[in-house]
Write a protein that holds these residues in place. Sequence first.
Motif, PDB file in Angstrom:
ATOM      1  N   ASN A  78       0.840  -1.186   0.000  1.00  0.00           N
ATOM      2  CA  ASN A  78       0.000   0.000   0.000  1.00  0.00           C
ATOM      3  C   ASN A  78       0.880   1.243   0.000  1.00  0.00           C
ATOM      4  N   PRO A  79       0.691   2.173  -0.950  1.00  0.00           N
ATOM      5  CA  PRO A  79       1.543   3.354  -1.008  1.00  0.00           C
ATOM      6  C   PRO A  79       1.515   4.196   0.258  1.00  0.00           C
ATOM      7  N   ARG A  80       0.487   4.046   1.084  1.00  0.00           N
ATOM      8  CA  ARG A  80       0.421   4.840   2.313  1.00  0.00           C
ATOM      9  C   ARG A  80       1.056   4.132   3.492  1.00  0.00           C
ATOM     10  N   ALA A  81       1.674   2.999   3.267  1.00  0.00           N
ATOM     11  CA  ALA A  81       2.416   2.326   4.334  1.00  0.00           C
ATOM     12  C   ALA A  81       3.637   3.162   4.692  1.00  0.00           C
ATOM     13  N   PRO A  82       4.256   2.947   5.859  1.00  0.00           N
ATOM     14  CA  PRO A  82       5.475   3.695   6.207  1.00  0.00           C
ATOM     15  C   PRO A  82       6.528   3.548   5.120  1.00  0.00           C
ATOM     16  N   LEU A  83       7.340   4.551   4.962  1.00  0.00           N
ATOM     17  CA  LEU A  83       8.356   4.542   3.919  1.00  0.00           C
ATOM     18  C   LEU A  83       9.370   3.426   4.127  1.00  0.00           C
ATOM     19  N   ALA A  84       9.719   2.754   3.047  1.00  0.00           N
ATOM     20  CA  ALA A  84      10.758   1.728   3.072  1.00  0.00           C
ATOM     21  C   ALA A  84      12.020   2.282   2.413  1.00  0.00           C
ATOM     22  N   VAL A  85      13.152   1.632   2.667  1.00  0.00           N
ATOM     23  CA  VAL A  85      14.428   2.171   2.200  1.00  0.00           C
ATOM     24  C   VAL A  85      14.510   2.249   0.682  1.00  0.00           C
ATOM     25  N   ASP A  86      13.792   1.372  -0.028  1.00  0.00           N
ATOM     26  CA  ASP A  86      13.873   1.390  -1.488  1.00  0.00           C
ATOM     27  C   ASP A  86      12.736   2.186  -2.130  1.00  0.00           C
ATOM     28  N   ASP A  87      11.925   2.866  -1.321  1.00  0.00           N
ATOM     29  CA  ASP A  87      10.880   3.731  -1.870  1.00  0.00           C
ATOM     30  C   ASP A  87      11.500   4.993  -2.461  1.00  0.00           C
ATOM     31  N   VAL A  88      10.974   5.426  -3.612  1.00  0.00           N
ATOM     32  CA  VAL A  88      11.381   6.713  -4.172  1.00  0.00           C
ATOM     33  C   VAL A  88      10.701   7.803  -3.349  1.00  0.00           C
ATOM     34  N   VAL A  89      11.515   8.665  -2.741  1.00  0.00           N
ATOM     35  CA  VAL A  89      10.969   9.701  -1.862  1.00  0.00           C
ATOM     36  C   VAL A  89      11.220  11.104  -2.398  1.00  0.00           C
ATOM     37  N   MET A  90      11.959  11.216  -3.509  1.00  0.00           N
ATOM     38  CA  MET A  90      12.244  12.548  -4.039  1.00  0.00           C
ATOM     39  C   MET A  90      12.542  12.487  -5.525  1.00  0.00           C
ATOM     40  N   PHE A  91      12.003  13.459  -6.243  1.00  0.00           N
ATOM     41  CA  PHE A  91      12.357  13.687  -7.641  1.00  0.00           C
ATOM     42  C   PHE A  91      12.979  15.062  -7.765  1.00  0.00           C
ATOM     43  N   VAL A  92      14.084  15.142  -8.484  1.00  0.00           N
ATOM     44  CA  VAL A  92      14.679  16.433  -8.837  1.00  0.00           C
ATOM     45  C   VAL A  92      14.185  16.763 -10.241  1.00  0.00           C
ATOM     46  N   LEU A  93      13.432  17.847 -10.365  1.00  0.00           N
ATOM     47  CA  LEU A  93      12.789  18.150 -11.643  1.00  0.00           C
ATOM     48  C   LEU A  93      13.702  18.961 -12.554  1.00  0.00           C
ATOM     49  N   ASP A  94      14.847  18.358 -12.873  1.00  0.00           N
ATOM     50  CA  ASP A  94      15.673  18.945 -13.913  1.00  0.00           C
ATOM     51  C   ASP A  94      15.218  18.342 -15.241  1.00  0.00           C
ATOM     52  N   LYS A  95      16.043  18.330 -16.230  1.00  0.00           N
ATOM     53  CA  LYS A  95      15.616  17.841 -17.536  1.00  0.00           C
ATOM     54  C   LYS A  95      15.322  16.349 -17.549  1.00  0.00           C
ATOM     55  N   LYS A  96      15.846  15.616 -16.557  1.00  0.00           N
ATOM     56  CA  LYS A  96      15.676  14.165 -16.567  1.00  0.00           C
ATOM     57  C   LYS A  96      14.753  13.654 -15.469  1.00  0.00           C
ATOM     58  N   GLN A  97      14.210  14.535 -14.614  1.00  0.00           N
ATOM     59  CA  GLN A  97      13.352  14.120 -13.499  1.00  0.00           C
ATOM     60  C   GLN A  97      13.993  12.969 -12.719  1.00  0.00           C
ATOM     61  N   ARG A  98      15.145  13.229 -12.124  1.00  0.00           N
ATOM     62  CA  ARG A  98      15.900  12.184 -11.438  1.00  0.00           C
ATOM     63  C   ARG A  98      15.229  11.774 -10.135  1.00  0.00           C
ATOM     64  N   ALA A  99      15.198  10.463  -9.890  1.00  0.00           N
ATOM     65  CA  ALA A  99      14.541   9.911  -8.703  1.00  0.00           C
ATOM     66  C   ALA A  99      15.569   9.523  -7.647  1.00  0.00           C
ATOM     67  N   TRP A 100      15.171   9.677  -6.370  1.00  0.00           N
ATOM     68  CA  TRP A 100      16.025   9.311  -5.249  1.00  0.00           C
ATOM     69  C   TRP A 100      15.239   8.441  -4.284  1.00  0.00           C
ATOM     70  N   THR A 101      15.817   7.299  -3.949  1.00  0.00           N
ATOM     71  CA  THR A 101      15.209   6.462  -2.925  1.00  0.00           C
ATOM     72  C   THR A 101      15.615   6.972  -1.554  1.00  0.00           C
ATOM     73  N   LEU A 102      14.911   6.498  -0.544  1.00  0.00           N
ATOM     74  CA  LEU A 102      15.260   6.879   0.827  1.00  0.00           C
ATOM     75  C   LEU A 102      16.677   6.435   1.160  1.00  0.00           C
ATOM     76  N   GLU A 103      17.042   5.236   0.711  1.00  0.00           N
ATOM     77  CA  GLU A 103      18.384   4.715   0.984  1.00  0.00           C
ATOM     78  C   GLU A 103      19.452   5.587   0.326  1.00  0.00           C
ATOM     79  N   ALA A 104      19.242   5.974  -0.934  1.00  0.00           N
ATOM     80  CA  ALA A 104      20.217   6.799  -1.647  1.00  0.00           C
ATOM     81  C   ALA A 104      20.316   8.185  -1.021  1.00  0.00           C
TER      82      ALA A 104
END
Length: 707
Positions: A392-418
């Motif tokens: 369920n997407p509303r479950a607590p965040l897991a280390v491999d969940d994508v938690v951030m996007f940087v909206l540059d030209k490539k919309q780079r994704a960052w997991t919690l672990e990264a």
Amino acid sequence: MGSALQLSDADRKHEIVKRRIDAKKRIRILESVESSALTGALASKAWELMGSGQHAYRVIVFVDGRKVAEGVRDAVVKLAKGDGTSKIAIETELFVGGRRVAEREEAANWLAAHGLLAGSTHRSDKPVFLIATSAGEVGVDLDADHAVLDLVEWERMVQRLGRVNRRGDGAADVWIVPLSLDDKTKDALAKDEKIRALRTDGADADDENEDDGADDKPAKKLKVDERARVDSWKRREATQRAIRSLPSSDGAHDASPRALTDLKSEKTALIEAGSTPAPLHPELTLAVVQSWSMTSLDEHTGRPSVQPWLRGWVDEEPQTSVVWRTWLPRTTDAKAFFEAAAVETVETLETESELVVEWLSKLAKRVAKANEETRRAPPTDAAEQNDVETENPRAPLAVDDVVMFVLDKKQRAWTLEALNAIDKKELFREIAGETIVVDARLGGLSEGGLLDSSRTECATDVSETRRVPFRVREVENLEAAVADNDWRVEATFASRTNDDGEAVAWLVVETDIKQQSTTPDGRSTGREQALDEHQAFAERHARGIAARVGLSPEHVNLLALAAVLHDEGKKAERWQRAFRAPKEKRPLGKTTSRPIQSILSGYRHELGSLPYAERDPRVAALSPEDRDLVLHMIAAHHGFARPILRTDGCEDAPPSALVERAREIALRFARLEKRWGPWGLAWWETLLRAADQGASRENDIGGGGRG
């Protein structure tokens, strides 16, 4: 150069103007205080102006930093509490930068409700304290009864004074609390004096020696931070001298707009010494503007950042905009998702990138620690139940969940672990000057809309209100996504899959049916409408717009002709099949279905419209210059063709002919920009785009004949 707009003698005699330029504002300057005592001194004087809470005045306190503002607010609240037996009810509000726009707008409503906007008829029956930073100096029509200020540069002081007794209806008392000289600034000033003395004695003024000032080899140049301290101190000293030069009586100086204006003409050198030097700006050349105008090029080696032309070359910390969203897409869908659900200004919080890095680092560590504690905790029935629900997407965040996007030209994704593992310097490089969208479950947002890494609760998502023209929902049945007649579906994206990789839930991006669609494909959906009817709607809107902006009859006809032909490329079999138009109703210009992208295959109907337009006898009869304009408006009415329009999916000509068509589009853009100029050509494109949007909106709201 034209003359500056100024008040005439007749203006100054007007009753309202005279009252405002003679508005009573009495300034007094207190003894300077150490930085550690500043918040207390400002709060005490504000409390004194309020008669220790006995008067329902509106007092504004201006300070030069957010931490000081928060300290002043806390100190005022403490004064109101007293000893706990005689608490006085007051109203307080912070008006600071680095705040999410949604909460800033709520603060504006608070200001109006408490009589702090000029002309407001609302007045609180309680003492009202507004504590503001430079965010309150410009861009808002503040009007307080009295004020307390720390000492800043002259131009900022004038702006602050304009926020008290703004309309001249009262008599404002203004107190200034200067800071005393701190040790670092004192040392920098002494070093500066030594260097000046050496230069006076004939030392080499151009020596670039950066030595720290050892006795045996005196420094010839201040370090950057030392120079900043010296310059700031001297400007503020000059500002204080300027204030003391104002007419005075009973120990108070006249700070009315008339007195400030007179002082500016009488003490020009002093005012300049107290003012921040204007930044240098690069020359705005035609080549630079033309590089910006090529908006359909993802990369352009000659296209500079626009920032120096807007604000000049300033020594300013890089900024990052932060947005919180409940729903984030999968990495592969990011570009399309953020096109459909583009970031709106009201969602953003903009502040220094360095502060955002610290904030993100603390949030990531906190969530990672919470995950580790959960992993080590003994299993319970509740924990086992949570394990079952981790999909369920509303479950607590897991280390491999994508938690951030940087909206540059490539919309780079960052997991919690990264995010938790990255070095702060590297993270700074990644987000400086960019917009980031973070998972709302990271939290870190105060009730007032400020970054607060101690806040653990889920942050609010502005897009879940009607304050933005779209919404994002998760559904487990796509058919349910079209049940609401107030919303149109812009795009759908798989959000959860089963063990076989089949989608079991989708993110649905919808836009308000009364608003313009956010995507090019979305602008082709809505209420079903025949192509000829849509183009007739567009022609009618084009003629109406042309009349309102005062186009000549010849130019009215050019715009209308472009509107009549702008969507002819939708007649292509590929487009009709991709948008699922019923065969018996083809060609449709608007359908109720989102396109099947695998069939559309990147086809741009604007490209397909050009051969129809070129064959049209009305276009063929035009002069070469006017024919260019009509064809370009058709090619560019969705924002492409500046100068490139892709040829993917087009089947009305062999590849070699399509390449030649694309080449002619680019050359036509260059010819027209030379003829009309960058802004003039963009203006023509906007007229057709507005007509097209007006036609679509009319169909969505009122409907047409349905072909």
